[in-house]
Scaffold this active site. Sequence first.
Site, PDB file in Angstrom:
ATOM      1  N   ARG A   1       9.233  16.819  -3.311  1.00  0.00           N
ATOM      2  CA  ARG A   1       8.179  16.371  -4.221  1.00  0.00           C
ATOM      3  C   ARG A   1       7.559  17.493  -5.061  1.00  0.00           C
ATOM      4  O   ARG A   1       7.314  17.289  -6.259  1.00  0.00           O
ATOM      5  CB  ARG A   1       7.097  15.614  -3.445  1.00  0.00           C
ATOM      6  CG  ARG A   1       7.601  14.325  -2.801  1.00  0.00           C
ATOM      7  CD  ARG A   1       6.475  13.522  -2.159  1.00  0.00           C
ATOM      8  NE  ARG A   1       5.553  13.019  -3.156  1.00  0.00           N
ATOM      9  CZ  ARG A   1       4.297  13.447  -3.290  1.00  0.00           C
ATOM     10  NH1 ARG A   1       3.834  14.391  -2.483  1.00  0.00           N
ATOM     11  NH2 ARG A   1       3.517  12.939  -4.229  1.00  0.00           N
TER      12      ARG A   1
ATOM     13  N   PRO B   1       0.782  -1.240   0.000  1.00  0.00           N
ATOM     14  CA  PRO B   1       0.000   0.000   0.000  1.00  0.00           C
ATOM     15  C   PRO B   1       0.809   1.283   0.000  1.00  0.00           C
ATOM     16  O   PRO B   1       0.260   2.366  -0.197  1.00  0.00           O
ATOM     17  CB  PRO B   1      -0.850  -0.116   1.270  1.00  0.00           C
ATOM     18  CG  PRO B   1      -0.186  -1.136   2.099  1.00  0.00           C
ATOM     19  CD  PRO B   1       0.558  -2.041   1.190  1.00  0.00           C
ATOM     20  N   GLY B   2       2.112   1.209   0.239  1.00  0.00           N
ATOM     21  CA  GLY B   2       2.951   2.390   0.099  1.00  0.00           C
ATOM     22  C   GLY B   2       2.594   3.506   1.058  1.00  0.00           C
ATOM     23  O   GLY B   2       2.412   3.305   2.251  1.00  0.00           O
TER      24      GLY B   2
ATOM     25  N   CYS C   1      18.037  28.672  -2.847  1.00  0.00           N
ATOM     26  CA  CYS C   1      18.322  29.582  -3.957  1.00  0.00           C
ATOM     27  C   CYS C   1      17.815  28.980  -5.271  1.00  0.00           C
ATOM     28  O   CYS C   1      18.579  28.695  -6.195  1.00  0.00           O
ATOM     29  CB  CYS C   1      19.829  29.856  -4.024  1.00  0.00           C
ATOM     30  SG  CYS C   1      20.254  31.233  -5.090  1.00  0.00           S
TER      31      CYS C   1
END
Length: 463
Positions: A357, A315-316, A388
């Site tokens: 992400r 199921p991660g 930056c």
Amino acid sequence: MHSAVSSPAPEWLVVPEDANDLVPAIWPASAHRDADGELVVGGVPAGLLARTYGTPLQVLDEGEVRRRAAAIRSAFDAAAEAHGTTARVYYAGKALLNTSVVRWVTEEGLNVDVCTGGELEVALAAGADAGRLGFHGNNKSVPELERAVEVGIGTVVIDSEIEIERLAAIVSRTGTTQRVMLRVNSGVHAETHDFLATAHEDQKFGTPLSLAPGLVSRIREIEGLEFVGLHCHIGSQIFGVAGFRESAARVLDLHQELLAGGDVPQLNLGGGFGIAYTRVDTPEPIEDLAQGIVDAVAEGCAARGIRIPALSFEPGRAIVGNAGITLYEVGTIKDVALEQGERRYVSVDGGMSDNARPALYGAQYSARLASRAGEDAPVLVRVVGKHCESGDIVVDHEYLPGDVAPGDLLAVPSTGAYCAPLSSNYNHIARPPIVAVRDGESRVIVRGESLDDLLARDAGIER
């Protein structure tokens, strides 16, 4: 007639009635505001966490991880039992791996999936039974495979023909027997981002269905390799059953073909079940997913006149994603005038070094004031980090109270998966600690780094 008011906000982002609300789907069940408006998670106030451990701070609700692990295992157990078979659930170590998390999920009855030698050693250090571990990966080295065989790992998921020969040499030399599965590509492209879809043909994982019979035949020839079944994973952050149904149908055709040459006792259909990151995300309840996927396998087996195999799932992020939040301190604030309206930039003391992400593939997150409840009307903001890079975005689109100010604590929910594992030291920023909370108590489960830690790796500094 009045013309529509232009806004830089995307269509899916609605102005909340209350910019202090906590949408249940994206927060741990324990999250709430106390009488003073402060965010509390696992019984611990956000301000106390920040004062004790500093910011940025990654917070993981142990009770939420355990609750979700148990619920997912129960859902698949029930769905499988209804069709006269069994189901195993593997926690995906790549989502978030440390010894504490391994202990939590194994105590809740889950197996653990690792994909590198490092992940294997963390699981072993946590005391996990090697027989309940699965070893994934598209480029397992000979030393990694040797170590896996040495400790008695439960299953090696073979990803290529080269791995078959590597394992053949190892078991021949050591006189051991190793259980293996073969990862195949069903050709089903999950309804997700291209970088997260892993079963279409043009990518690095697995082998095409057409080549699988020959590879399985080779595995079965090798003394010391025990072929136990097929593995297929169609992607991550998947909300529905449709992709799994189609993938299962294609893999079951191969499964049936392989039965002519011997037993195929197991089938791993992967997982990658999605979670909510924003108020508009609507993942299917895990009970419905489990029933829908297992029903599809059972129907497919009945149509082919074959026995339903033992099933496995991964199921991660569904176990740890919503159990985690990240606390930041607000630094600078600036309003930027745009053709479509105005956007407020809220800078925090972390960024793409603790959550890559959004920069990697445009992942969307939410945010709320954590140290207090705001009093002003909602304003459109973009939460950005201190790196930056113009792409250093933490939350691309969100509404926060208009009185958000420097020094406020900001909480970003649903950061339990793939944030810490992808963290870096970009711009020489130290990675934050991970703190577990439960029943009003907190403790460090992964120590944060200091600037001394970063300098210690520089060989040009005399000591």
